[in-house]
Design an enzyme around this catalytic site. Structure first.
Site, PDB file in Angstrom:
ATOM      1  N   CYS A 160       7.314  -9.055 -13.740  1.00 35.03           N
ATOM      2  CA  CYS A 160       6.179  -9.924 -13.389  1.00 35.03           C
ATOM      3  C   CYS A 160       4.824  -9.232 -13.423  1.00 35.03           C
ATOM      4  CB  CYS A 160       6.436 -10.546 -12.020  1.00 35.03           C
ATOM      5  SG  CYS A 160       7.881 -11.580 -12.058  1.00 35.03           S
ATOM      6  N   LEU A 199       0.846  -1.206   0.000  1.00 36.02           N
ATOM      7  CA  LEU A 199       0.000   0.000   0.000  1.00 36.02           C
ATOM      8  C   LEU A 199       0.873   1.246   0.000  1.00 36.02           C
ATOM      9  CD1 LEU A 199      -2.980  -0.691   2.457  1.00 36.02           C
ATOM     10  CD2 LEU A 199      -3.064  -0.447  -0.041  1.00 36.02           C
TER      11      LEU A 199
HETATM   12  C1  UDX Z   1      10.974 -16.221 -14.042  1.00 34.38           C
HETATM   13  C2  UDX Z   1       9.927 -17.272 -14.307  1.00 34.38           C
HETATM   14  O1  UDX Z   1      10.546 -18.374 -14.894  1.00 34.38           O
HETATM   15  C3  UDX Z   1       8.882 -16.667 -15.203  1.00 34.38           C
HETATM   16  O2  UDX Z   1       7.869 -17.602 -15.507  1.00 34.38           O
HETATM   17  C4  UDX Z   1       8.269 -15.547 -14.480  1.00 34.38           C
HETATM   18  O3  UDX Z   1       7.203 -15.026 -15.225  1.00 34.38           O
HETATM   19  C5  UDX Z   1       9.338 -14.488 -14.228  1.00 34.38           C
HETATM   20  O4  UDX Z   1      10.389 -15.064 -13.458  1.00 34.38           O
HETATM   21  P1  UDX Z   1      13.031 -15.264 -15.017  1.00 34.38           P
HETATM   22  O5  UDX Z   1      13.814 -16.141 -14.097  1.00 34.38           O
HETATM   23  O6  UDX Z   1      12.924 -13.816 -14.687  1.00 34.38           O
HETATM   24  O7  UDX Z   1      11.575 -15.854 -15.208  1.00 34.38           O
HETATM   25  O8  UDX Z   1      13.517 -15.466 -16.470  1.00 34.38           O
HETATM   26  P2  UDX Z   1      14.912 -15.031 -17.036  1.00 34.38           P
HETATM   27  O9  UDX Z   1      15.627 -14.187 -16.083  1.00 34.38           O
HETATM   28  O10 UDX Z   1      14.615 -14.572 -18.409  1.00 34.38           O
HETATM   29  O11 UDX Z   1      15.699 -16.423 -17.096  1.00 34.38           O
HETATM   30  C6  UDX Z   1      15.227 -17.481 -17.863  1.00 34.38           C
HETATM   31  C7  UDX Z   1      16.456 -18.289 -18.255  1.00 34.38           C
HETATM   32  O12 UDX Z   1      16.061 -19.471 -18.918  1.00 34.38           O
HETATM   33  C8  UDX Z   1      17.356 -17.510 -19.223  1.00 34.38           C
HETATM   34  O13 UDX Z   1      18.651 -17.434 -18.679  1.00 34.38           O
HETATM   35  C9  UDX Z   1      17.372 -18.370 -20.492  1.00 34.38           C
HETATM   36  O14 UDX Z   1      18.624 -18.376 -21.128  1.00 34.38           O
HETATM   37  C10 UDX Z   1      17.018 -19.736 -19.943  1.00 34.38           C
HETATM   38  N1  UDX Z   1      16.426 -20.664 -20.930  1.00 34.38           N
HETATM   39  C11 UDX Z   1      15.393 -20.282 -21.693  1.00 34.38           C
HETATM   40  C12 UDX Z   1      16.969 -21.948 -21.047  1.00 34.38           C
HETATM   41  O15 UDX Z   1      17.898 -22.276 -20.365  1.00 34.38           O
HETATM   42  N2  UDX Z   1      16.410 -22.830 -21.926  1.00 34.38           N
HETATM   43  C13 UDX Z   1      15.366 -22.482 -22.713  1.00 34.38           C
HETATM   44  O16 UDX Z   1      14.920 -23.307 -23.504  1.00 34.38           O
HETATM   45  C14 UDX Z   1      14.847 -21.182 -22.598  1.00 34.38           C
HETATM   46  C1  UDX Z   2       6.606  -9.595  -7.552  1.00 37.29           C
HETATM   47  C2  UDX Z   2       5.821 -10.347  -6.478  1.00 37.29           C
HETATM   48  O1  UDX Z   2       5.895  -9.616  -5.252  1.00 37.29           O
HETATM   49  C3  UDX Z   2       6.408 -11.736  -6.306  1.00 37.29           C
HETATM   50  O2  UDX Z   2       5.622 -12.461  -5.369  1.00 37.29           O
HETATM   51  C4  UDX Z   2       6.393 -12.463  -7.655  1.00 37.29           C
HETATM   52  O3  UDX Z   2       6.960 -13.738  -7.529  1.00 37.29           O
HETATM   53  C5  UDX Z   2       7.160 -11.663  -8.684  1.00 37.29           C
HETATM   54  O4  UDX Z   2       6.626 -10.348  -8.794  1.00 37.29           O
HETATM   55  P1  UDX Z   2       8.844  -8.257  -7.768  1.00 37.29           P
HETATM   56  O5  UDX Z   2       8.220  -7.810  -9.027  1.00 37.29           O
HETATM   57  O6  UDX Z   2      10.214  -8.812  -7.786  1.00 37.29           O
HETATM   58  O7  UDX Z   2       7.898  -9.418  -7.085  1.00 37.29           O
HETATM   59  O8  UDX Z   2       8.888  -7.020  -6.748  1.00 37.29           O
HETATM   60  P2  UDX Z   2       7.818  -6.365  -5.754  1.00 37.29           P
HETATM   61  O9  UDX Z   2       8.503  -6.160  -4.478  1.00 37.29           O
HETATM   62  O10 UDX Z   2       6.557  -7.111  -5.767  1.00 37.29           O
HETATM   63  O11 UDX Z   2       7.577  -4.898  -6.419  1.00 37.29           O
HETATM   64  C6  UDX Z   2       6.997  -4.846  -7.680  1.00 37.29           C
HETATM   65  C7  UDX Z   2       6.810  -3.363  -8.045  1.00 37.29           C
HETATM   66  O12 UDX Z   2       5.789  -2.782  -7.218  1.00 37.29           O
HETATM   67  C8  UDX Z   2       8.059  -2.500  -7.853  1.00 37.29           C
HETATM   68  O13 UDX Z   2       8.168  -1.605  -8.949  1.00 37.29           O
HETATM   69  C9  UDX Z   2       7.773  -1.729  -6.576  1.00 37.29           C
HETATM   70  O14 UDX Z   2       8.408  -0.455  -6.565  1.00 37.29           O
HETATM   71  C10 UDX Z   2       6.264  -1.578  -6.642  1.00 37.29           C
HETATM   72  N1  UDX Z   2       5.616  -1.439  -5.344  1.00 37.29           N
HETATM   73  C11 UDX Z   2       5.678  -2.458  -4.459  1.00 37.29           C
HETATM   74  C12 UDX Z   2       4.909  -0.267  -5.066  1.00 37.29           C
HETATM   75  O15 UDX Z   2       4.881   0.658  -5.874  1.00 37.29           O
HETATM   76  N2  UDX Z   2       4.275  -0.159  -3.869  1.00 37.29           N
HETATM   77  C13 UDX Z   2       4.306  -1.168  -2.935  1.00 37.29           C
HETATM   78  O16 UDX Z   2       3.723  -1.004  -1.860  1.00 37.29           O
HETATM   79  C14 UDX Z   2       5.036  -2.350  -3.231  1.00 37.29           C
END
Ligand code: UDX
Ligand code: UDX
Length: 467
Positions: A260, A250
């Protein structure tokens, strides 16, 4: 257990290191060879508190290994975790191409019984589709289950979140899968919730959507609060004390970003639309968030009039503190909008090294970055920004503007500074402080031009100028 994690990104790498810490033997695969080579040397491709020490420890203990050959990882374990990215596709849906690449690799390397655990965020029904795909390839007899086990890791606190989940969600079909995952997560003191796969898949989207909803709600309310001269920080405190509401998420500000919330909201809009289920709240959440950066342009225009050739410093580029991730960061929209107005942009962020927006001059030192600037815009609530020498900064931007996009300062903290240096202080959902430059400029020009006061003392002009 021997476990393979496919994908060494923000989720996969934290999961692999976390499972090593729980005593498992983990093989982590990623098709990015350069990333794998660096990970083998203990070098992490992004910043995440506490991850590098843990990684080095488990490399030294040899209970984690890395390969760019997914096939080796598939053949090396009977528990396969898919943690590849599911970024947003152009039509707003989740792009599952990486996921299906991983499934292909699993299918072509499975010669004995496996359990597949999908940790990536996937639209409801995806795990069922994976199972159907394996049936069509006639290897379903080797696949004990396709489980959905979503992650709730926040960047910046992902390691802590891995070891302290509020709950562990398991979406599965095979009755033995829950005990398998309880063994996998043995040592974590968290409740296990076991559902069908679609329920588990939707819980992940619903969690992120609700968190984003809370943020957009307080940001929507901040516009009214500012108009009424109320204080959104106090409103947030006042409503958050109600246990049914809760104070988390909030915090009013310049909006949410990250890899995400934005993409999961759009994916949810997309798959709800496919099923013809209206989800108007999701559109409102997104629209409120998209409007936030415009507040900054409006405030700058109100203070300076034309912004052409004005030099402004952006403090913070990451979408949140304790990460170098700029994916969907508000700084991207804010910088583009200000550049469109002809502003000259300087920027400083303690961790972000590369910022993709052209014509933003990024500095390694905030006091170099402030040179020649007339305004400071706080975009990321890095705690160290509060420790900067604001007396020195305000001297540089005299008669200028501070826009506190994350309400990092309290009114009492900032008031002496802005009075001493005739600075306008704008923030989110709170009363504005200090005079607008246009009024100051008008005052100075008008008062300077005016003959002796006694000729005009009672004239409206002097009174107006003094407003
Ligand atoms: C994660 C979750 O997996 C995703 O579903 C969620 O929505 C966001 O957080 P994230 O870890 O942020 O995604 O993805 P990213 O940082 O892009 O890393 C994915 C990795 O998978 C990359 O390093 C890519 O090279 C790798 N990859 C992708 C493989 O190793 N094999 C593949 O076939 C495709
Ligand atoms: C989010 C979810 O919290 C996590 O559970 C999921 O797995 C991935 O996405 P993340 O995106 O890494 O995590 O960060 P988070 O701390 O949730 O903040 C997301 C965004 O919301 C940031 O830009 C942050 O600045 C903003 N935020 C967060 C606000 O503006 N107000 C708040 O009170 C909290």
């Amino acid at each position: 257990m021997r476990i393979s994690v496919i994908g060494a990104g923000y989720v996969g790498l934290v999961t692999a290191v976390g499972l090593s810490s729980l005593g498992h033997l983990v093989i982590c695969a990623d098709k990015n060879e350069e990333r794998i080579n660096r990970l083998r040397r203990g070098i992490i491709p992004f910043r995440e508190n506490g991850l590098d020490e843990k990684l080095q420890h488990h490399l030294d203990q040899s209970n984690i290994s890395f390969t760019h050959d997914t096939g080796i990882a598939v053949r090396g374990s009977n528990v396969l975790i898919i943690a590849v990215g599911t970024p947003q596709a152009p039509d707003g849906n989740a792009d599952l191409s990486y996921l299906w690449q991983a499934v292909d690799e699993i299918a072509s390397n499975t010669m004995e019984k496996k359990t597949i655990i999908v940790k990536s965020t996937v639209p409801p029904g995806t795990c069922d589709q994976i199972e159907q795909s394996l049936v069509s390839r006639k290897i379903d007899s080797l696949i004990l289950d396709v489980v959905h086990n979503p992650e709730f890791l926040r960047q910046g606190s992902a390691v802590n979140d891995f070891f302290n989940p509020d709950r562990i969600i398991i979406g599965c079909k095979n009755e033995n899968s829950p005990s398998l995952l309880q063994n996998m997560y043995f040592g974590l003191q968290s409740p296990f919730l076991v559902y069908d796969r679609s329920t588990a898949e939707l819980i992940k989207y619903a969690s992120n959507a609700f968190l984003a909803l809370k943020i957009s709600f307080i940001n929507m309310l901040s516009d009214l609060s500012e108009k009424l001269g109320a204080d959104i920080e106090q409103i947030s405190e006042g409503i958050g004390m109600d246990k049914r509401i809760g104070s988390a998420f909030l915090k009013a500000g310049i909006g949410y970003g990250g890899s995400c919330f934005p993409k999961d909201i759009r994916a949810m809009q997309h798959f709800a639309a496919i099923h013809h289920i209206p989800m108007p709240l999701l559109y409102a959440v997104e629209e409120i968030n998209a409007q936030r950066p415009e507040l900054i342009v409006e405030a700058c225009k109100q203070h300076f009039g034309s912004l052409r050739k004005r030099r402004i410093l952006l403090l913070g580029l990451a979408f949140k503190p304790f990460t170098d991730d700029i994916r969907e960061s508000p700084a991207l929209a804010v910088s583009s909008l200000l550049l469109e107005q002809g502003v000259e942009l300087h920027a400083y962020d303690p961790w972000v090294q590369h910022f993709p927006v052209q014509n933003v001059s990024c500095f390694q030192d905030p006091y170099q970055a402030i040179e020649g600037c007339e305004a400071v815009v706080l975009l990321t609530d890095w705690p160290q920004f509060r420790q900067l020498n604001w007396e020195r900064i305000c001297r540089k931007i005299k008669n200028g503007l501070i826009f506190d996009g994350r309400n990092q300062f309290t009114t009492n903290e900032i008031m002496p500074l802005i009075n001493r240096h005739a600075i306008k202080y704008r923030s989110i959902g709170r009363p504005n402080l200090g005079k607008t430059a246009i009024v100051q400029q008008f005052n100075e020009e008008t008062l300077f031009m005016l003959p002796e006061e006694n000729d005009f003392t009672n004239s409206g002009l002097l009174k107006k100028a003094a407003l």
